[in-house]
Design a protein around this motif. Structure first.
Motif, PDB file in Angstrom:
ATOM      1  N   ALA A  10       0.509  -1.328   0.097  1.00  0.00           N
ATOM      2  CA  ALA A  10      -0.372  -0.199   0.128  1.00  0.00           C
ATOM      3  C   ALA A  10       0.342   1.605  -0.084  1.00  0.00           C
ATOM      4  O   ALA A  10      -0.091   2.468  -0.140  1.00  0.00           O
ATOM      5  CB  ALA A  10      -1.158  -0.244   1.446  1.00  0.00           C
ATOM      6  N   ASP A  11       2.222   1.530  -0.119  1.00  0.00           N
ATOM      7  CA  ASP A  11       2.759   2.228  -0.142  1.00  0.00           C
ATOM      8  C   ASP A  11       3.540   2.646  -1.503  1.00  0.00           C
ATOM      9  O   ASP A  11       2.967   2.251  -2.669  1.00  0.00           O
ATOM     10  CB  ASP A  11       3.870   2.104   0.958  1.00  0.00           C
ATOM     11  CG  ASP A  11       4.993   0.952   0.719  1.00  0.00           C
ATOM     12  OD1 ASP A  11       4.920   0.179  -0.841  1.00  0.00           O
ATOM     13  OD2 ASP A  11       6.633   0.806   1.203  1.00  0.00           O
ATOM     14  N   GLU A  12       4.582   3.600  -1.089  1.00  0.00           N
ATOM     15  CA  GLU A  12       4.649   4.057  -3.060  1.00  0.00           C
ATOM     16  C   GLU A  12       5.532   3.660  -3.244  1.00  0.00           C
ATOM     17  O   GLU A  12       5.499   3.199  -4.653  1.00  0.00           O
ATOM     18  CB  GLU A  12       5.229   5.719  -2.655  1.00  0.00           C
ATOM     19  CG  GLU A  12       5.095   6.681  -1.781  1.00  0.00           C
ATOM     20  CD  GLU A  12       4.263   6.229  -0.107  1.00  0.00           C
ATOM     21  OE1 GLU A  12       5.812   6.066  -0.131  1.00  0.00           O
ATOM     22  OE2 GLU A  12       3.533   6.804   0.062  1.00  0.00           O
ATOM     23  N   LYS A  13       6.026   2.626  -3.084  1.00  0.00           N
ATOM     24  CA  LYS A  13       7.274   1.662  -3.552  1.00  0.00           C
ATOM     25  C   LYS A  13       6.613   0.195  -4.211  1.00  0.00           C
ATOM     26  O   LYS A  13       7.689  -0.511  -4.648  1.00  0.00           O
ATOM     27  CB  LYS A  13       8.674   1.673  -2.202  1.00  0.00           C
ATOM     28  CG  LYS A  13       9.328   2.500  -1.941  1.00  0.00           C
ATOM     29  CD  LYS A  13       9.771   2.275  -1.202  1.00  0.00           C
ATOM     30  CE  LYS A  13       9.542   1.786   0.405  1.00  0.00           C
ATOM     31  NZ  LYS A  13      11.283   1.903   0.961  1.00  0.00           N
ATOM     32  N   ALA A  14       5.455   0.476  -3.951  1.00  0.00           N
ATOM     33  CA  ALA A  14       4.504  -1.333  -3.809  1.00  0.00           C
ATOM     34  C   ALA A  14       4.899  -1.117  -5.257  1.00  0.00           C
ATOM     35  O   ALA A  14       5.331  -2.502  -6.009  1.00  0.00           O
ATOM     36  CB  ALA A  14       3.591  -0.727  -4.067  1.00  0.00           C
ATOM     37  N   GLN A  15       5.223  -0.635  -6.329  1.00  0.00           N
ATOM     38  CA  GLN A  15       4.841  -0.318  -7.796  1.00  0.00           C
ATOM     39  C   GLN A  15       6.121  -1.131  -8.190  1.00  0.00           C
ATOM     40  O   GLN A  15       6.424  -1.481  -8.677  1.00  0.00           O
ATOM     41  CB  GLN A  15       3.939   0.561  -8.613  1.00  0.00           C
ATOM     42  CG  GLN A  15       4.208   1.159 -10.153  1.00  0.00           C
ATOM     43  CD  GLN A  15       3.710   1.766 -10.877  1.00  0.00           C
ATOM     44  OE1 GLN A  15       3.715   2.798  -9.610  1.00  0.00           O
ATOM     45  NE2 GLN A  15       3.413   1.830 -12.420  1.00  0.00           N
TER      46      GLN A  15
END
Length: 101
Positions: free
Chosen positions: A45-50
């Protein structure tokens, strides 16, 4: 929200005169909520997930390529061994060992 709760909400909207737009809004909201919960539980669910998922896909692709290459190498060595044994057997059968003496 579970499937039963969502079904009850949709039935309630239908009984109380809700329209298709309201039903779709409920379904969309439930889907969004479920997806958000699932991604949070998975730690995505964080920004680094992608970037993490892209890296995992690259790693998985590299693993598959390495596995395919390893099998090809094993098969190649097995074929060479079979051919060498066949050639040695043929040489023995034709009396090549006597030529070496």
């Amino acid at each position: 929200m579970t499937g039963a709760v969502l079904a009850e909400l949709m039935a309630q909207v239908t009984r109380e005169g809700g329209d298709l737009l309201s039903l779709r809004a409920i379904a969309e909201e439930a889907g969004e909520l479920g997806a958000t919960r699932a991604m949070t539980r998975l730690g995505l669910a964080d920004e680094k997930a992608q970037a993490d998922l892209a890296e995992l896909r690259d790693l998985l692709g590299a693993w598959r390529d390495a596995k395919k290459s390893a099998w090809k190498a094993v098969l190649g060595w097995a074929m060479r061994l079979v051919m060498a044994l066949l050639l040695a057997g043929l040489a023995m059968r034709l009396g090549f060992a006597a030529w070496l003496e």
